[in-house]
Structure formats: structure tokens, C-alpha cells
Design a protein around this motif. Structure first.
Motif, PDB file in Angstrom:
ATOM      1  N   ARG A  90       0.840  -1.199   0.000  1.00  0.00           N
ATOM      2  CA  ARG A  90       0.000   0.000   0.000  1.00  0.00           C
ATOM      3  C   ARG A  90       0.878   1.253   0.000  1.00  0.00           C
ATOM      4  N   GLU A  91       0.282   2.329  -0.501  1.00  0.00           N
ATOM      5  CA  GLU A  91       1.043   3.567  -0.601  1.00  0.00           C
ATOM      6  C   GLU A  91       1.241   4.164   0.792  1.00  0.00           C
ATOM      7  N   PRO A  92       2.481   4.486   1.155  1.00  0.00           N
ATOM      8  CA  PRO A  92       2.708   5.033   2.496  1.00  0.00           C
ATOM      9  C   PRO A  92       2.242   6.484   2.638  1.00  0.00           C
ATOM     10  N   LEU A  93       1.910   6.844   3.883  1.00  0.00           N
ATOM     11  CA  LEU A  93       1.494   8.223   4.189  1.00  0.00           C
ATOM     12  C   LEU A  93       2.716   9.061   4.525  1.00  0.00           C
ATOM     13  N   CYS A  94       2.727  10.293   4.037  1.00  0.00           N
ATOM     14  CA  CYS A  94       3.805  11.195   4.457  1.00  0.00           C
ATOM     15  C   CYS A  94       3.293  12.620   4.436  1.00  0.00           C
ATOM     16  N   SER A  95       2.040  12.814   4.926  1.00  0.00           N
ATOM     17  CA  SER A  95       1.435  14.140   4.855  1.00  0.00           C
ATOM     18  C   SER A  95       2.074  15.111   5.836  1.00  0.00           C
ATOM     19  N   LEU A  96       2.638  14.618   6.936  1.00  0.00           N
ATOM     20  CA  LEU A  96       3.339  15.504   7.858  1.00  0.00           C
ATOM     21  C   LEU A  96       4.812  15.515   7.479  1.00  0.00           C
ATOM     22  N   ASN A  97       5.466  16.648   7.660  1.00  0.00           N
ATOM     23  CA  ASN A  97       6.883  16.791   7.341  1.00  0.00           C
ATOM     24  C   ASN A  97       7.711  15.717   8.079  1.00  0.00           C
ATOM     25  N   PRO A  98       8.380  14.824   7.305  1.00  0.00           N
ATOM     26  CA  PRO A  98       9.097  13.724   7.977  1.00  0.00           C
ATOM     27  C   PRO A  98      10.218  14.203   8.895  1.00  0.00           C
ATOM     28  N   ASP A  99      10.680  15.445   8.714  1.00  0.00           N
ATOM     29  CA  ASP A  99      11.731  15.968   9.585  1.00  0.00           C
ATOM     30  C   ASP A  99      11.166  16.471  10.916  1.00  0.00           C
ATOM     31  N   GLU A 100       9.878  16.832  10.915  1.00  0.00           N
ATOM     32  CA  GLU A 100       9.314  17.476  12.107  1.00  0.00           C
ATOM     33  C   GLU A 100       8.396  16.582  12.918  1.00  0.00           C
TER      34      GLU A 100
END
Lengths: 620, 217
Positions: free
Chosen positions: A359-369
Motif C-alpha cells: 500500500r502507498e505510504p502516508l507522508c502528509s506531515l513533514n518527515p523531519d518534524e
């Protein structure tokens, strides 16, 4: 109640965040506005320290020669210093645990002893002391932005950090003057941030691939409860390793001396990091490494980079498979996959994760923060401000004791929900035995020698008795930080037994106390030293100016005036070579007062001369 | 059982997880059924168990008492650890059965520690196959593939037997819960099933490991 702050103490970057009106917010540097503090620390002579971009700016000037001597402009001549990156990789490590290929990067104290030590001039620094500098800078950011004292914090750690690495992180907090209320696992923190963000529920896999560490956590999220089912990872696998693979490629075929040269390595590492970032958006880039004698130039395609990174990405996927198995789930049963950490920006990583979980992964929040945001959410939970949210995390590695024949006997299995308690009864093996020795281990291997030694405990003194009569109940408690605490009780008398702890790695309480005292002493000594130097400089300045003025305008003074001024100047010159800062300052002031009329006369004289000169010029 | 003193309001209370007067956690030792507020029945609804665990966990967890005195924080730590142990033990029907036996002063008897006779032959055969697979590490590919297939089918067989044994266990649980004066045969039966499951689980794990190792090569 005092605010509690959340801190992401990362391998590459560190952040501080806090809850504001029910939402977590990252706090920027009040001067530059940057939200991320590079986890880079420069240690300089005279106990001077620079952190973040200021430390990076010093990088080309420090570590110049193999013995760490510095001769660059702007630094004290002949001083010594070091710029240290990725200190998190060294947290909790013993001297002998520093990887061979990393030993040439810095000057280490020695490769034995329970704590790795960085040698800077005559002084040595442990990883918690260096991490504490990063924490101090974040503390200052937090205080400047909120106007609140930053005293109580939640700090995130990789889920797969062992007991020693966790303890070292707590020690760093203590050395920075912070009360670490809680250590939270990074992937769990990320899930908290996502949970608050989208109120996702179901089974969530958090794939956290950062600069130096990899974690995978499988959680069951339900009505505000974040229950970790299993976790796996590698605390020495991250983007740094991919950079290193590019560095190795660039330096292929060069002499060992060249490959182990710190300056070369530093420049190569920078080029590698840039190229890696670039190839996340482009198909090809040029690696250009400028060295004093030659420039190495080479094309690097995304395909080539992916071939280099593939073994590391495959290792992360193996960790995912193990975590799923421990959680008793299949990839198809996962409802959401969340990406965290800078290394997940690589298209290869995204593709492999998507392929594994289907499944497509979520990355809606900044992965650095996202980890820092989650730390703030947990801080909110501790302040009673994050509603009904609750985190149930697990212990990443099994804990046990060495039993007969050198076998590891597991008392607390990996992936057990924390806090957890295990009790074990011990007795004596021979008559009149006065002590019972217990060796505590962490790890998944069968033999004690293959597991990591955590600590040795000595129970006793015991009253003389026949063998097997003593009944001591030892309680092994893993708290919500994932840190082990041991207590012992005599079953017959009900008395608490003293437990003499010898941690196998890391700092003892006494060492931390001493470091804290030293830091305070050094701070004061350092300040006094600086003020003295400043006073001497002031004296030098005024005496120098006076000498020139007396030579040039001496005739403007009466003999008595000149005598008084010269007497004062002589006293100041004498005081200047001493170390009484206040005397120097007082004499500087007196001399200033005494020479004021003289200065006025000189000024008048100068104006008169200038006017005369001009009128001459005008005439001609 | 002795009474416990509440670390918050100092009142003496009958042993339970919370002080009924002020809601603070109590440092007590309770049996796992009592800790979760359940009667001592062998059949349990796993959904209900999880809800109970979450509700109690929310109220007891050390995060809820971060700003309280050390004694209260410690009580919360102990109570949470107890609750978690209770949940984990009761969630799995096999560990629940074993715990239930322990509560009733029973444990698997010596003859339960021996290989159950009905499994003896099969276990022996499977160990043989496993040994062959290990020895064949350097053998020809078709030979190894053939052995791998045998181990995989053995694994399948053991998994099926495990499922059947678990069904049987639930049947036994229900009969216990339904009877006022349980037939002593029920106890013998319960021990036999638990022992069989323990062996089947070990066997399944060994087969799984062998398959993983083989596939890694």
C-alpha cells in the motif's frame, strides 16, 4: 503548571516543540528562524562550544591535522578542537564498541573503558556531554520563543535503543540541566502526531529511517490508545551509511592515508550528502571533490546510488518482516504505513516500503518534524492536556540474567508492554555465602557472551546460613522509558536488600555529578578568565595610546601633571601582569580620569593645527 | 488478603487496583482475574478483555500521575505492570489455562511433561526430516527443494493440529464453566490438551525456523 517541552534529539538534526492551544508546534531559532538545529558540536580551546550552523562553519578549520591541532585564523593559535557530527551514534557505547572504520574520524581517548571518550586537547568529552550542548541550545530557543523556562522535557529515542543508549540520553538531559520526564520512542511519537492530526485508527506501521538509525514499529491505534504491538530496527543504520557508501565510491583506489584523512573525509561526506539529496529529484548528478592537490569528478546516476543503497534498504525490510511476525500480523493486515525520517525521501525507500506492505505510504506531515511534534503531544499527555490519549510502548530487546553454564535466561521478553515487572528468586549455592552476584543481560541470543552486558549486581551482605537457605526476591522493573531498575528484598525478613550496581557501560551517577560540578566550575572559571583578559586588553589599549600621546604631545603637560599620569600608568602596567581584574579595572578608570584634560588639550591642539594647515592650503 | 493503604488519601482499602475514595492507584498484588474485574471463568471474550484493559490502563498509567508524589507514581507503575501482565496472560487461551490451573493449586503433572504418546511418532518423523534438511545444506538443489517441501507440509499439518487442539481447549473451558461440580476427568483432559498444545507450538516454531534458515541460504 510549568510547560513541558518535546525534544527530538536526532542524529543529523534536533528540534524542540511544545503544545500551543491544543496543537503541537515546532519552535524555531529566534535569530535565524530555522526550525532544525544541525546536531553538530564544535569543541574549542578554553571550554568554548559552538552548536549547529556555527559549528558547521568551523568544520573546515578544525580537525585539520590528524592530532586535532588547529592553526586556522579566528581560533586561538595552536589551540586544539574538534567538530563532532552524529554524536547519537556514539551514545551508550563503550570504548571498544566504536566501529573500526569510524575510529579515524575523531581523536578518541582510548578504545577501552565503559564510555567512549572524545579527546580534545588535554580534555576528554563523553557523548552525553556533547549531546548536552545540543540540548542547551534547544533549551535557549524554547526559552526565547515562549518566555517560559525550559526545565522539564520529553526526549525521543530510537525504539530500538538499548538500555545503555537510553540511559545515556537521560544523562545528556541531566547534564543540560533538564529533567527528562519521559523518553518516547521515535516511531511511537510520530504515530502520536499522526493520530492527533488525522485520528487514524487501526493497525499502523511506522517506518522511521533517519540519519543514523532505523526503526519499525507496528501499532494498534484505537480510541486514543496507541498500543505498540512490536518493534524492530537497527541503531546503527541510517542515511549516514548511504553517504558513506558514496564516499567509499569516490575515494576508491586512493591511498589509505588519503581515505582516512579527516579533512578529505569531511569534504567527501558533504559532497556525498548533497548528491544523495539531489538524486531524490534528479536522475543524475556530478560528484565533485576538490582536494588540495587534485579534484575528483565523477557522474553518479540514481540507478547507481540505488545499487549502493539497496543492501541497507533490504536490511530495513527484513526488520519490517520480523516486526510483523512478532506482532502476529501479515503485511495485508496493516491499515496504514507512515514514513518518518529524512532518508524516506529517497524514491528507492518509498518504492520498497510500498512493495513490502502493498500500500502507498502516508507522508502528509513533514518527515523531519513529525517526531518532535509527537514528543510535544506526549509532553501534553504528561501535562494532562492531550485529552484521553495514552501510549503503551514495548521493550525492544529481551532482558535476562546469566544462568548456569553461561546461558541467557530471559526474564522479560522483547515486545512486552512497558512498564513491566519480573520477579526472580535467588538463593545461595554454598554454606555461609555472603553475596550473590547477578549479571543482567539484554539481547536475543542464547548465550550470555553473545548478549550485551547491562550491569552486574551484588546482593548482600547475607547472614551466614547453610546453602539454599537465603531467599532473595529480585524485582526487575522496566519503566515507561524502557529503562531497567532493580530492587531486591529478603523474603524472610522482608527487608530491602542493598543492590550494588556496576553498569557495564555508560556513566555512573558519581561521574555525572562530577561532570555537573565541573561544568559549573568551568563555567565560572571561564567567565572570570574572560573578564580578566578583557581588563588586560583595556589596560593595554589605554597604556599604548598614552605612550603615543606623551611622545607626540608631551609638551602640552605641566611637569607635575605628567608625573602624576606617569605614576598611575606605572601602577597600571604592574597590575596588568597580575590577575587582579578589579584592580586593573579601577586603575584603568583612574588613568582615564587623569588623562581627560590631556586628551582635551590634544584635541584642541589637533583642531588648531588642522585649521592652520587649511588656511595655508586655502592661501596657496 | 491484607488491606492496602492508599498512597494518596492514606485510607486503608480492600485490595484492588484503585482507591475507591480518591481514585489513586494502589500498590497491591491481585490475581489476574480480580485485577481485571473478571470472575474466574475460563471462557473469555477477547474483545471485552481488551476494552477492560484499555479502560483500566487509561486510569492507571504512570503518564496520568507524572506530577504526583513518588509514592503515587510508584503505585501507578506497579498497578500498570500488574494489569499488563494480567491482560497478556489471560488473552492467550493456553497461558490462561495454565494460570487457572496454578490458581487452583494444580500444575501439569510429571506425565504431562513427557511427549504425549499420540504425538510421539509424528514428532520423531519430523525431527528426522529437519535433520535431513540441515544435513542437505550442501546437497543438490532438487534434493533440498524436495526436503523443503516435506518440512513445509509438516508445518502445515502441525498448524492444523494446533487449531484442532485449540478448539478442543475451548470445548473443555466451556464444560468447566458450565459445571457446578466439575468431573475430575475434565481436569485430566485439560492438562492433556495444554501439554499437547505446548508440544505442537514448539514443533511449529522449530519447523518455521528451519524454513526461514533454508530460505535465507
Amino acid at each position: 503548571m510549568a510547560l513541558i517541552f518535546g525534544i527530538d534529539l536526532g542524529t543529523t538534526n534536533s528540534l524542540i516543540a511544545v503544545m500551543e492551544e491544543g496543537r503541537p508546534k515546532v519552535i524555531p531559532d529566534p535569530v535565524s528562524g530555522d526550525t532544525m538545529l544541525p546536531s553538530v558540536v564544535a569543541l574549542m580551546p578554553g571550554a568554548k562550544v559552538a552548536v549547529g550552523k556555527a559549528a558547521i562553519a568551523l568544520e573546515p578549520h578544525l580537525n585539520v591535522e590528524r592530532d586535532g591541532r588547529v592553526s586556522a585564523a579566528g581560533l586561538e593559535a595552536d589551540g586544539q578542537g574538534a567538530v563532532i557530527r552524529s554524536i547519537k551514534r556514539y551514545m551508550g557505547l563503550g570504548g571498544d564498541e566504536v566501529a573500526l572504520q569510524e575510529r579515524h574520524r575523531y581523536t578518541f581517548g582510548d578504545f577501552s573503558g565503559p564510555v567512549v571518550r572524545f579527546q580534545v586537547g588535554q580534555r576528554t568529552f563523553t557523548p552525553p556531554q556533547i549531546s548536552a550542548e545540543i540540548l542547551r541550545t534547544l533549551k535557549a530557543w524554547g526559552e526565547a520563543a515562549t518566555g517560559h523556562k525550559v526545565e522539564r522535557v520529553v526526549i525521543t529515542v530510537p525504539a530500538y535503543f538499548n538500555d545503555g543508549q537510553r540511559q545515556a540520553t537521560k544523562d545528556a538531559g541531566r547534564l543540560a540541566g533538564l529533567e527528562v520526564l519521559r523518553l518516547v520512542n521515535e516511531p511511537t511519537a510520530a504515530s502520536l502526531a499522526y493520530g492527533l492530526h488525522s485520528m487514524a485508527s487501526g493497525r499502523v506501521a511506522v517506518y522511521d529511517f533517519g540519519g543514523g538509525t532505523f526503526d519499525i514499529s507496528i501499532l494498534n491505534v484505537k480510541e486514543g490508545i496507541f498500543e505498540v504491538l512490536a518493534t524492530n530496527g537497527d541503531t546503527h543504520l541510517g542515511g549516514d551509511d548511504i553517504d558513506q557508501a558514496i564516499v567509499d565510491l569516490m575515494l576508491e583506489g586512493m591511498s589509505e592515508a588519503m581515505r582516512h584523512d579527516r579533512q578529505v573525509w569531511n569534504s567527501a561526506r558533504r559532497v556525498a550528502e548533497e548528491a544523495k539529496k539531489c538524486l531524490s529529484v534528479q536522475a543524475e548528478t556530478t560528484l565533485e571533490l576538490r582536494l588540495p592537490e587534485r579534484t575528483i569528478s565523477r557522474r553518479l546516476s540514481r540507478q547507481e546510488l540505488e545499487r549502493l543503497a539497496q543492501p541497507m534498504v533490504s536490511r530495513t525490510i527484513q526488520c519490517c518482516a520480523r516486526a510483523l511476525k512478532d506482532a502476529g500480523l501479515t503485511a495485508a493486515e496493516i491499515d496504514a504505513v507512515v514514513l518518518v525520517g529524512g532518508s524516506t525521501r529517497m524514491p528507492l525507500v518509498r518504492d520498497e516500503v510500498e512493495r513490502f506492505f502493498g500500500r502507498e505510504p502516508l507522508c502528509s506531515l513533514n518527515p523531519d518534524e513529525v517526531v518532535a511534534l509527537g514528543a510535544a503531544v506526549q509532553a501534553g499527555v504528561l501535562m494532562g492536556k492531550s485529552g484521553d490519549m495514552l501510549l503503551l510502548d514495548v521493550v525492544p530487546l529481551s532482558l535476562g540474567i546469566e544462568s548456569m553454564g553461561g546461558v541467557m535466561e530471559r526474564l522479560i521478553h522483547r515486545n512486552t508492554t512497558i512498564p513491566t515487572i519480573a520477579r526472580e528468586r535467588f538463593t545461595t549455592a554454598v554454606d555461609n555465602q555472603t553475596h550473590v552476584d547477578i549479571h543482567v543481560l539484554q539481547g536475543e541470543r542464547e548465550l550470555a557472551k553473545d548478549c550485551r552486558s547491562l550491569a552486574r549486581f551484588k546482593l548482600g551482605p547475607l547472614e551466614p546460613a547453610p546453602a539454599g537457605m537465603a531467599r532473595i526476591e529480585v524485582t526487575f522493573l522496566v519503566d515507561a522509558n524502557g529503562i531497567l531498575n532493580v530492587t531486591a528484598r529478603d523474603e524472610r525478613t522482608g527487608r530491602e536488600h542493598s543492590v550494588d550496581v556496576k553498569p557495564s557501560y555508560g556513566l555512573t551517577d558519581e561521574e555525572i555529578e562530577r561532570m555537573l560540578e565541573e561544568a559549573i566550575d568551568l563555567g565560572e572559571e571561564d567567565l572570570a578568565q574572560r573578564l580578566l583578559i578583557q581588563a588586560r586588553n583595556d589596560a593595554e589599549q589605554i597604556l599604548g595610546a598614552l605612550r603615543k600621546q606623551l611622545a607626540e604631545y608631551g609638551d602640552l603637560l605641566e611637569a607635575a601633571e605628567r608625573g602624576a599620569i606617569e605614576a598611575l600608568a606605572a601602577r597600571l602596567a604592574a597590575a596588568q601582569s597580575g590577575s587582579d581584574r578589579e584592580l586593573i579595572a579601577r586603575l584603568v578608570d583612574q588613568l582615564n580620569d587623569a588623562t581627560t584634560p590631556f586628551a582635551h588639550r590634544i584635541m584642541e591642539q589637533a583642531i588648531k593645527t588642522a585649521l592652520e594647515k587649511r588656511s595655508v592650503e586655502e592661501v596657496s | 488478603m491484607t488491606q492496602a493503604q492508599c498512597p494518596s488519601c492514606a485510607r486503608l482499602q480492600a485490595p484492588r487496583l484503585f482507591c475507591p475514595d480518591c481514585g489513586a492507584p494502589l500498590a497491591v498484588e491481585l490475581d489476574y482475574f480480580t485485577a481485571l474485574g473478571l470472575s474466574r471463568r475460563l471462557t473469555l471474550d477477547s474483545g471485552q478483555l481488551e476494552t477492560l484493559y484499555h479502560d483500566l490502563g487509561r486510569r492507571l498509567h504512570p503518564d496520568r500521575f507524572a506530577n504526583r508524589r513518588a509514592a503515587i507514581r510508584n503505585a501507578s507503575l506497579n498497578a500498570t505492570a500488574l494489569l499488563t501482565r494480567a491482560f497478556r496472560t489471560l488473552r492467550d487461551p493456553v497461558s490462561r489455562g495454565l494460570y487457572w490451573l496454578e490458581l487452583h493449586g494444580e500444575k501439569l503433572a510429571a506425565d504431562n511433561k513427557r511427549v504425549p504418546p499420540e504425538l510421539a511418532e509424528m514428532i520423531f518423523e519430523m525431527q528426522e526430516t529437519l535433520a535431513q534438511l540441515r544435513d542437505a545444506a550442501s546437497g543438490s538443489k532438487p534434493e533440498r527443494e524436495n526436503l523443503r517441501a516435506q518440512v513445509a507440509s509438516a508445518h502445515q499439518r502441525v498448524e492444523t493440529m494446533l487449531q484442532d487442539a485449540l478448539t478442543e481447549l475451548h470445548g473443555n473451558f466451556e464444560r468447566w464453566d458450565a459445571s457446578v461440580n466439575p468431573n475430575p476427568d475434565l481436569l485430566v483432559q485439560l492438562k492433556a490438551i495444554l501439554s499437547r498444545i505446548a508440544y505442537l507450538r514448539t514443533l511449529a516454531r522449530d519447523l518455521e525456523r528451519a524454513l526461514e534458515l533454508h530460505d535465507l541460504r
